[in-house]
Design an enzyme around this catalytic site. Structure first.
Site, mmCIF file in Angstrom:
data_model
loop_
_atom_site.group_PDB
_atom_site.id
_atom_site.type_symbol
_atom_site.label_atom_id
_atom_site.label_comp_id
_atom_site.label_asym_id
_atom_site.label_seq_id
_atom_site.Cartn_x
_atom_site.Cartn_y
_atom_site.Cartn_z
ATOM 1 N N ASP A 9 0.829 -1.197 0.000
ATOM 2 C CA ASP A 9 0.000 0.000 0.000
ATOM 3 C C ASP A 9 0.870 1.256 0.000
ATOM 4 O OD1 ASP A 9 0.875 0.447 2.647
ATOM 5 O OD2 ASP A 9 -0.822 -0.622 3.488
ATOM 6 N N TRP A 15 -13.332 -27.475 -3.878
ATOM 7 C CA TRP A 15 -14.674 -27.458 -3.301
ATOM 8 C C TRP A 15 -15.698 -27.849 -4.353
ATOM 9 C CZ3 TRP A 15 -13.510 -28.025 1.296
ATOM 10 C CH2 TRP A 15 -12.554 -27.260 1.954
#
Lengths: 139, 139, 139, 139
Positions: free
Chosen positions: C17, C47
């Protein structure tokens, strides 16, 4: 019968990179959100709903481009003007102009299709015709 | 004298969206990383270092585009082939081909410049000439 | 019978950042990826597969925490050591130690459950028992 | 003299994962934004400004935690109630309650410090005392 829409965002600290300006993939994130807000304005509540009703899982991209005209940083307010620029059979081009007030930051385009899950492979997707009620609003 | 580089990524669960495929701004994130890996291979360790030595804070984008040819999902492995496609004065075009094995997923381009902080406004940036040692490797 | 796993990452420019250090939510992103890599090592491919076979759509979080011990920046290499710390009925605690070499950066914990779609509301989820073959590896 | 603040967000498609619910690191992203909005309400315009005036580059985390009470998905509206829960010398705890209407989704905490660049190493950071004008508002 909307064929354009304006979305508003605030550039946040975490949207910026060590060069202190917006990390550029975020402009595509805002274009994607602006596209969805535009679809919302056209009567599409969510892809969950279109999937249940029409099998349409979304309007994925087949192309995207952007010209970065001016840089921006937090905590500036930006607006994205989204409009349908062109319809080409199953695909359509959204134009996004990202502005900070009158200053144009980005001129972007997204080419999208409406898609269903590929019946032959649930890990892949397949284009379908633009739904009639949407097409009617755009033409 | 590298003018191309290949970077490898694994598509993760969190890179995918409710349509089960890669959320498209992530392809630009991978192109950005591939660009930096390419710059690393050209001898640029970090923008922190170039800033200290030459005032160069990075190589921001003035344009980006992508054609999305095939969709992809987790946990697939992808490779990004990055090369210098064109040099236009202060700007240069990187071409990125994103593949899953032999299957092309995305054909992308980034047009970048080398930039310093704008002396007139620290919130803005300014293009400078491509550093000579970099240009020598690309031409 | 794995009950621990180490995942490797490189901190990228876009992970940092304007303060030049890792944007902290990214540490949770890496923990999430490390958790999935650990599940992979335990025999869960995706999944998508568990949903098809057992209805299990994932292992969502019921809690997460992190202590940020040292800061880090790009282009540093980090490693995440993931292990099962505790099993509490349907929930389990993963411990993640994020290191740069010997320097500990983050000590994190994720409390997760295995979940299916809530039969009463497809927009919500519901906990199920830890699958027996997984539990056998962890105890 | 604000010691609490409410921020509003809309959950977007790209904030959700293949399980159709919010990808959990995004809750920490919203907490981070809510923290900055709270700091704004306390008179801090940007870290750019505090850096120029006081050398303070931000308020980085030393700890974060969250309990995930209910799941959420797009396009739901959420609110984050942020307040100062505790002050411990140089560090302070922000409490964030993330709600969808009356339904609590997440109860989070961030422990932060105000930081300057470490004079000994520009790649690292160092804690400083909470600025007096801020402390006066919180106590």
């Amino acid at each position: 019968m909307p064929n354009s829409h304006t979305s508003c965002f605030r550039i946040e600290f975490g949207d910026c990179d060590p060069a202190q300006i917006v990390f550029y993939p975020n402009y595509f994130k805002w274009m994607d959100i602006a596209a969805l807000h535009f679809f919302n304005a056209c009567g599409i509540e969510s892809w969950r709903q279109t999937k249940a009703e029409q099998g349409i899982i979304g309007a994925p991209l087949i192309g995207a481009s952007a010209k970065f005209v001016s840089s921006a940083t937090y905590p500036e307010q930006i607006e994205v003007d989204t409009s349908v620029q062109e319809i080409r059979g199953k695909s359509f081009v959204l134009r996004h102009v990202i502005r900070r007030g009158e200053t144009v930051l980005v001129e972007g385009e997204e080419t999208r299709i409406f898609a269903i899950e590929d019946p032959a492979d649930p890990k892949r997707i397949k284009a379908v015709a633009i739904p009639g009620d949407i097409l009617a609003q755009w033409t």
